[in-house]
Scaffold this active site. Structure first.
Site, PDB file in Angstrom:
ATOM      1  CG  ASP A 107      -2.100   0.835   1.202  1.00  0.00           C
ATOM      2  OD1 ASP A 107      -2.227   1.598   0.227  1.00  0.00           O
ATOM      3  OD2 ASP A 107      -2.917   0.771   2.138  1.00  0.00           O
TER       4      ASP A 107
ATOM      5  CB  VAL B  24       0.993  -6.238   8.297  1.00  0.00           C
ATOM      6  CG1 VAL B  24       2.415  -5.711   8.183  1.00  0.00           C
ATOM      7  CG2 VAL B  24       0.056  -5.430   7.452  1.00  0.00           C
ATOM      8  CE1 TYR B  25      -4.365  -5.233   7.605  1.00  0.00           C
ATOM      9  CE2 TYR B  25      -5.937  -5.885   5.930  1.00  0.00           C
ATOM     10  CZ  TYR B  25      -5.437  -4.928   6.784  1.00  0.00           C
ATOM     11  OH  TYR B  25      -6.015  -3.674   6.827  1.00  0.00           O
TER      12      TYR B  25
END
Ligand code: ADP
Length: 181
Positions: free
Chosen positions: A40, A126-127
């Site tokens: 992102d 990170v999820y």
């Protein structure tokens, strides 16, 4: 590595998705569309401020959904911001939500008449989604979609590290040899 499904190429590449020249690249966004780390952050840095401006206007995207902005300074004409689930053990609908994030991204591409699209490994950073399961869902969902939508010529998975690439390629090999599982 690549496979062909009814005229659509599904390809795996090791690299940085911000450099892709497909019609659209997909961002692994958060619901607030606020940018952040990982892919992102990389997309917003490379694409410039116009992408964030559009994200602010859109404001929010529920988990499992996807929204479109222009590509700013990127070579891709569009960024499709998909929100994958945070993995919390697998009992909270994560698989359906991850599948939906890929499917909704492809739907946005179809709505815009796009022929090529690049994906990162949504939710696999990170999820925290287990990599082999995330790769299986990603590949199966794209394969199922392109079977129904022949207008997509090319779907690429652009994977940022060798270990992620290797997991995707072993999932792809399983699908090529044994069909669905
Ligand atoms: P999520 O929050 O959905 O888990 P992340 O950005 O943390 O998203 O990670 C998703 C995947 O994107 C990870 O495999 C990470 O290594 C990868 N990634 C990070 N930067 C890039 C990039 N520039 N191009 C492609 N993939 C990237």
């Amino acid at each position: 590595m690549e496979m062909q499904i009814d005229g659509t190429i599904i390809a795996l590449a090791l690299g940085d998705i911000t450099l892709e020249e497909t019609d659209a690249i997909v961002n692994a966004a958060n619901s607030g569309l606020r940018g952040g780390g990982g892919v992102d952050g990389a997309i917003h840095r490379a694409g410039g401020g116009s992408i964030m401006e559009e994200c602010r206007k859109i404001g929010f995207c529920p988990t499992g959904q996807a929204v479109v902005t222009g590509g700013g300074n990127l070579k891709a004409r569009y960024v499709i911001h998909a929100v994958g689930p945070i993995y919390r053990g697998g009992g909270r609908g994560e698989a359906d939500l991850l599948k939906s994030a890929y499917r909704e991204s492809l739907k946005r591409a179809t709505e815009k008449g796009l022929r090529s699209i690049s994906f990162p490994a949504i939710s696999a950073g990170v999820y925290g989604y287990p990599l082999d399961e995330a790769a299986h869902i990603a590949l199966m969902t794209v394969i199922d979609y392109v079977k129904e939508h022949r207008e997509i010529d090319l779907a690429r998975f652009v994977l940022f590290s060798r270990d992620v690439y290797d997991v995707f390629s072993s999932e792809m090999k399983k699908l090529m040899c044994c069909g669905r599982s």
